[in-house]
Design an enzyme around this catalytic site. Structure first.
Site, PDB file in Angstrom:
ATOM      1  NE  ARG B  16      -1.305   2.497   2.889  1.00 58.72           N
ATOM      2  CZ  ARG B  16      -0.807   3.612   3.393  1.00 58.72           C
ATOM      3  NH1 ARG B  16      -0.722   4.712   2.650  1.00 58.72           N
ATOM      4  NH2 ARG B  16      -0.362   3.646   4.642  1.00 58.72           N
ATOM      5  CG  ASP B  17       3.036   4.450   3.012  1.00 59.31           C
ATOM      6  OD1 ASP B  17       2.814   5.325   2.152  1.00 59.31           O
ATOM      7  OD2 ASP B  17       3.480   4.705   4.142  1.00 59.31           O
ATOM      8  CG  HIS B 208       3.878   4.929   9.163  1.00 60.83           C
ATOM      9  ND1 HIS B 208       3.244   3.906   8.487  1.00 60.83           N
ATOM     10  CD2 HIS B 208       4.300   5.789   8.213  1.00 60.83           C
ATOM     11  CE1 HIS B 208       3.269   4.152   7.176  1.00 60.83           C
ATOM     12  NE2 HIS B 208       3.907   5.301   6.988  1.00 60.83           N
ATOM     13  CG  HIS B 210       7.925   7.880   5.435  1.00 63.14           C
ATOM     14  ND1 HIS B 210       7.618   7.774   4.106  1.00 63.14           N
ATOM     15  CD2 HIS B 210       6.820   7.462   6.106  1.00 63.14           C
ATOM     16  CE1 HIS B 210       6.376   7.313   3.969  1.00 63.14           C
ATOM     17  NE2 HIS B 210       5.869   7.123   5.170  1.00 63.14           N
ATOM     18  CB  CYS B 241       8.755  11.554  -0.192  1.00 68.44           C
ATOM     19  SG  CYS B 241       7.912  13.097   0.117  1.00 68.44           S
ATOM     20  CG  ASN B 250       6.796   3.477   3.868  1.00 61.66           C
ATOM     21  OD1 ASN B 250       6.318   3.637   2.758  1.00 61.66           O
ATOM     22  ND2 ASN B 250       6.131   3.748   4.975  1.00 61.66           N
TER      23      ASN B 250
END
Lengths: 301, 301
Positions: B16-17, B208, B210, B241, B250
């Site tokens: 997903r991310d 979470h 990055h 990003c 991430n």
């Protein structure tokens, strides 16, 4: 809350450890211009080259010319790597404030690196240390593979202590403990530092991390928590490992500055000047340097 | 010595991310094969896609088909991102164990991201949370820009607390606190976690991070020291990003596993299987993933 030190001292090793494995030749005049930029960044110490046999490290074969041509900023301490008496002689002629000697704590790594057993290495370094001290120079003992060796695996902290004791007894002023292949995790750092801090004042300990597996910033955090305030760093993260081309080498000065300044720790170093010097050498090398904080600026700049 | 937890739970957010900002289309069958590899890696939770408007995130426009075709391992918890009731409806039809709702703590970032003020967002998420809970699903509240916002700068931890309280009051089971732009340093993490841990059991807090500036592993270390044991990670470090293409996104599952297993912390995850799944998606994307531990294996493999 964790307490962080007020001031942390970084030694810029990019011109030596960063460049030494580069296959692209950087012309002397570019090295000089680049080191001059570093000299004006606020950094307190620069390891400007290595006086090893030029056949072993062709990238730094112009150490003497570099040393003669760089502009010496009186607020900067200039050191260089010296492997033996011949190297020290050249370094003293050229001009150094400090000499760095080096050896591995691993028999196999030491043999592959300089073709000597540990017992054959000590007498050589003892002479270099003695001569350097007689010449009034500060001596740093670089001790490599202090956590893991690519040939021997996990290293016992007691073995690190044995090598460090010999170097300190020989007259070294301080120790730089190297995670040469960038495998250490914070618990290893904590364990080794506990042994070392029991023996030496923290001010004499310098941590030298490679970021090969992305652990270097966490290892620096752990070292800070143990009271260590001196680190070797390389501008832009310059300095790939010869055994893993493309993999990251030294921890990036830029990323360490981002961490330290973010934590409110003073370094005296101007981040923008480090960034400019990073872009300068990146353009000369023609490859993207691995520092992540630098990469952010490449896109927003 | 610092004490580390026995077990840390990682949620794999790569599908997903990691994928959501990729401009290269990954065919559904490749996504399915890849998620099936992840399902057999030992990971306990996978966020397999996002049920947002496909026009907003074209890379994940096949969420329903992916959800229908992946092989559900009964030992894995499958979640998906849902922005609104329509998204939840699709997600429930397709099959989810848990739903993740999301909002920013920064007015400006929230407005730019989903075109709503915070006060306009709460009622939407409250309905989604309520319906998801009625359907018997666990709900995670993703709270983004908890440290810094690209538009508003430094975020006050009290503002994070206000948003989290609204989501928890609405019925969310847990909170995932996002360093969306990867700017945080460990002292910020420590400060925010002190506020959060005063309010919620640590088991309900997921960090979470990055790795945009290379701080993520150090921030995870700091979170571990505060007792947090749940983290979102993305295989290979997938997930650039959108504001800084080429910069890391991430934190890489591979690097976090290297850290945790090195510290002696159990995750249940097989590093080799994660590596295989990393190479799989890397080959499909045709770009080198940013994980440093993965890069080491690319050269020694």
């Amino acid at each position: 809350m964790v307490n962080y030190p007020d001031f942390v001292e970084l030694k810029e090793v990019g011109p030596r450890d960063g460049l030494q494995n580069e296959t692209k030749w950087i012309p002397t005049e570019d090295k000089v211009a680049w080191i001059d930029m570093l000299s004006n960044s606020g950094v307190k110490e620069i390891e400007y080259s290595s006086f090893v046999n030029p056949k072993m490290i062709p990238a730094l074969s112009d150490a003497r010319e570099v040393g003669r041509r760089i502009q010496r900023n009186p607020e900067v301490f200039y050191s260089a790597l010296v492997p033996n008496l011949k190297g020290l002689e050249y370094a003293l002629e050229t001009g150094i404030d400090g000499a760095s000697v080096f050896m591995s704590v691993s028999e196999t790594h030491n043999m592959r690196n300089i073709n000597k057993t540990l017992d054959q290495t000590f007498p050589v370094l003892e002479k270099v240390i003695s001569e350097a001290k007689q010449a009034g120079k500060r001596v740093t003992g670089y001790v490599s593979t202090v956590f893991d060796c690519p040939y021997e695996g996990r290293i016992d902290p007691e073995q690190v202590v044995r090598v460090c004791e010999r170097l300190m007894e020989a007259g070294a002023d301080e120790l730089s403990l190297g995670d040469t292949i960038g495998t250490a995790v914070p618990s290893q750092v904590e364990r080794l530092l506990e042994s070392m801090i029991a023996l030496y004042p923290k001010e004499k300990l310098i941590m030298h991390f490679h970021d090969t597996r992305g652990m270097a910033i966490a290892n620096i955090m752990t070292s800070l928590q143990q009271g260590v305030t001196r680190f070797d760093t390389s501008i832009g993260g310059l300095g790939g490992c010869p055994y893993a081309p493309g993999a990251a080498g030294n921890v990036a000065t830029n990323d360490v500055l981002y961490l330290l300044h973010g934590l409110g720790v003073n370094t005296g170093i101007n981040e923008e000047k480090i960034r400019d010097a990073s872009f300068f050498i990146q353009n000369k090398l023609g490859v993207k340097l691995p520092s992540k904080s630098l990469a952010c600026h490449q896109h927003t700049a």
